[in-house]
Each structure stands twice: as structure tokens, then as C-alpha cells.
Design a protein around this motif. Sequence first.
Motif, PDB file in Angstrom:
ATOM      1  N   LYS A 155      25.566 105.067  68.900  1.00  0.00           N
ATOM      2  CA  LYS A 155      26.757 104.498  69.529  1.00  0.00           C
ATOM      3  C   LYS A 155      26.673 104.683  71.034  1.00  0.00           C
ATOM      4  O   LYS A 155      26.130 105.674  71.512  1.00  0.00           O
ATOM      5  CB  LYS A 155      28.015 105.180  68.979  1.00  0.00           C
ATOM      6  N   ARG A 177      26.388  97.557  64.606  1.00  0.00           N
ATOM      7  CA  ARG A 177      27.148  97.902  63.410  1.00  0.00           C
ATOM      8  C   ARG A 177      28.637  97.642  63.614  1.00  0.00           C
ATOM      9  O   ARG A 177      29.340  97.218  62.698  1.00  0.00           O
ATOM     10  CB  ARG A 177      26.931  99.375  63.066  1.00  0.00           C
ATOM     11  N   SER A 178      29.135  97.903  64.826  1.00  0.00           N
ATOM     12  CA  SER A 178      30.566  97.729  65.062  1.00  0.00           C
ATOM     13  C   SER A 178      30.873  97.634  66.543  1.00  0.00           C
ATOM     14  O   SER A 178      30.089  98.088  67.392  1.00  0.00           O
ATOM     15  CB  SER A 178      31.355  98.903  64.456  1.00  0.00           C
ATOM     16  N   THR A 190      34.335  98.485  68.902  1.00  0.00           N
ATOM     17  CA  THR A 190      35.716  98.955  69.010  1.00  0.00           C
ATOM     18  C   THR A 190      36.293  98.384  70.294  1.00  0.00           C
ATOM     19  O   THR A 190      35.771  98.644  71.384  1.00  0.00           O
ATOM     20  CB  THR A 190      35.794 100.491  69.023  1.00  0.00           C
ATOM     21  N   GLY A 235      39.069  96.016  66.294  1.00  0.00           N
ATOM     22  CA  GLY A 235      37.659  96.232  65.987  1.00  0.00           C
ATOM     23  C   GLY A 235      37.074  95.198  65.057  1.00  0.00           C
ATOM     24  O   GLY A 235      37.792  94.445  64.387  1.00  0.00           O
ATOM     25  N   SER A 274      33.267  94.839  62.529  1.00  0.00           N
ATOM     26  CA  SER A 274      32.001  95.444  62.114  1.00  0.00           C
ATOM     27  C   SER A 274      31.122  94.400  61.456  1.00  0.00           C
ATOM     28  O   SER A 274      31.595  93.321  61.064  1.00  0.00           O
ATOM     29  CB  SER A 274      32.246  96.628  61.165  1.00  0.00           C
ATOM     30  N   SER A 328      33.755  93.370  58.540  1.00  0.00           N
ATOM     31  CA  SER A 328      35.193  93.630  58.563  1.00  0.00           C
ATOM     32  C   SER A 328      35.753  93.347  59.944  1.00  0.00           C
ATOM     33  O   SER A 328      35.016  93.298  60.936  1.00  0.00           O
ATOM     34  CB  SER A 328      35.494  95.081  58.169  1.00  0.00           C
ATOM     35  N   SER A 382      38.092 103.415  65.262  1.00  0.00           N
ATOM     36  CA  SER A 382      36.711 102.950  65.257  1.00  0.00           C
ATOM     37  C   SER A 382      36.638 101.545  64.699  1.00  0.00           C
ATOM     38  O   SER A 382      37.324 101.217  63.721  1.00  0.00           O
ATOM     39  CB  SER A 382      35.832 103.882  64.417  1.00  0.00           C
ATOM     40  N   GLY A 383      35.795 100.703  65.309  1.00  0.00           N
ATOM     41  CA  GLY A 383      35.604  99.350  64.816  1.00  0.00           C
ATOM     42  C   GLY A 383      34.874  99.289  63.490  1.00  0.00           C
ATOM     43  O   GLY A 383      34.758  98.223  62.885  1.00  0.00           O
ATOM     44  N   ASP A 384      34.378 100.430  62.993  1.00  0.00           N
ATOM     45  CA  ASP A 384      33.688 100.451  61.700  1.00  0.00           C
ATOM     46  C   ASP A 384      34.642 100.220  60.540  1.00  0.00           C
ATOM     47  O   ASP A 384      34.237  99.741  59.487  1.00  0.00           O
ATOM     48  CB  ASP A 384      32.981 101.800  61.487  1.00  0.00           C
ATOM     49  N   ASN A 391      38.150  98.511  59.177  1.00  0.00           N
ATOM     50  CA  ASN A 391      39.172  97.514  59.456  1.00  0.00           C
ATOM     51  C   ASN A 391      39.826  97.054  58.161  1.00  0.00           C
ATOM     52  O   ASN A 391      39.352  97.369  57.069  1.00  0.00           O
ATOM     53  CB  ASN A 391      38.549  96.326  60.197  1.00  0.00           C
ATOM     54  N   ASN A 402      37.956  92.882  54.861  1.00  0.00           N
ATOM     55  CA  ASN A 402      36.550  93.174  54.611  1.00  0.00           C
ATOM     56  C   ASN A 402      35.873  92.071  53.807  1.00  0.00           C
ATOM     57  O   ASN A 402      36.479  91.498  52.888  1.00  0.00           O
ATOM     58  CB  ASN A 402      36.411  94.494  53.852  1.00  0.00           C
TER      59      ASN A 402
END
Length: 310
Positions: free
Chosen positions: A101, A150-151, A153, A174, A176, A185, A212-214, A216, A219
Amino acid sequence: MKEVNTKYGGLTDYLNIKMHSSDLPASILLTGYTEFETPYGTLIPQYEVEDLGRKEHKYILFHSNGTVRKVPLQNEQDIETKYGTIASEMLLFYNDGTLKKLFPITGKLSGYWTEENEFALAKDLNLALPSGTITAKAISLGFYKSGIIRSITLWPGEIISANTPAGMIETRTGISFHDEGSVKSLEPLIPTAVETAIGTVEAFDNDPDGVSGDINSLNFDPAGNVSSLYTTSSKVTVTIDSDTEKTYQPTETASLCSDSVKMAVPLKIEFIGNKVRFNQSNDDVYDIAECSFKIEDYVADLKIPCYECA
């Protein structure tokens, strides 16, 4: 001061060291200029605070195998990624040394330095992704070990148009991606109609996590099907047989600011194989082929959650 050996050389100017073992540091606060040679170039970890109104002196963290885990940088440095060069102030790494990250900007929020100050300093990033080009101010970008994003944010208030399996969706907070680049997501800006295995549902979470944008509320699986969502504006009636039906809908709760103000608690719907589950309850799982589903608007005079009471 006793020298501490690391994979990146000896460290002599430091404070507050913690160790994984007798010879492997876990965290350390540097007080002198140091260089870390990495696959992403020569990094200069933070060793002093240049602007007391903004910067915070941050620790360097290490994995137990000696590889650096987190490196706050003394100054903004350009980091090469598969999406071009991105100026960064802090980096996180996997234990094999690949980038996990990056944070383009990492100021210290306080009464003197606000989120708005940070946002004003943030720069637009132009990222050419398989799902389309995204231009946005990002708090952080997460990466797979392969280097694929991966993501993302997003900064509060930042909005992007994302090309998803459900079409273009206005997105906040976010987004992902699967490891091949398709959208995994996102957080819809407004209630957004999406097709699911039981019909059309309006996806929206009125109080997303936003850390975190991971993670959401809407999906998609790798094939582009909706795998789960939250909704505050749809209700679902499940008919099991001619005598049995059950309705699922958002619920209500009192505001933290006033008992007289009601807020919606979203209904969560998940699609697991050939089944649908409501509110993460194993008692509320139905075989889609064996049931019928009626989706209607859920209408209530509810407010967006408020955490600042006047």
C-alpha cells in the motif's frame, strides 16, 4: 548508542526500539538520516519533523523475517508502479518486500491542521485500469503482490464514476478490484439499482465503514455477478410455498444525536452459490430456485447518520 542490524544496514540514530527477537527489530523511531535500498528505489525513512503543524514523527515497522513492513518517508518520493510514477509519503510492504500500500500524503490532523488542509494538498491521480481510467484524490492505494491495484481509498467528498459489471456507478469512499483488474467492490454514492439473482435491488449503505477501499457495500464476483450488497431503500418478500412467506427490510435506530431522529440500518443480502442469505443469518438462507422473491421500495422518513451533535 548500540547499532541495530537490519536487512537495510546498521541503524545507530534511533529511539524507542522494540524487537521481534534479540537481533530483529519490530519497530523503531529514527532520529538520523538513513537510506533503505529496496526494489522501489532508495527510500529515506522519516527521521525528523519538519513542520510541527502538519507532520507527525512515525515509527518504521518490520516483519518478523526482517523485511520492512511500514516506512514513513522523510519527504515525498516518487514510487514506480504498473500505473506510472506516484508521489508518496508512506509505504507498506508484504513480507517478501513487494509493495502492499502507498499513501500519497500523510499529515497529522489536529485543531491546527484539518482534513480540509490535507485534501487541499492532495493531488489528482490518473490511473488507467482494466475497468477504465480513474481520476481521483486518494488517501491510499492498495496492491496485490503482482503489482495490480487491489483497492483505492478515496478522500471524503471525492466522487468518481466507476465502470462496473452493473454499468457506470457514481462512487464514494472506496473501490476494490479482483486480481485480474475487474471491479470487486465499491461504495455507491446514492441508492443505485443493480440486477441480482433475485431481481433488481437498490444498493446503498448510508453509513459505510470508509476506513479502507478494500471493504465496500456493493460486491461483485469475478464473473461480474452481484455477490452481496446493502440496501436502505428495498425490501424483499420471500415466498417459500403457498402458505409461507417472510419479508426482509431495513430497520430503524435512534440517532446518536437525538432519540427523536431515526436512521436506517441497511439490509444485507448475500448470494452464496445458488442460495441467498439475509443479514448474515444462517436461519435466513433460501434456495433461489425453490422460492419466489418480490422486491419493493422501502420508504421511510430517515436521516443519514450524524456523529456531530449541535
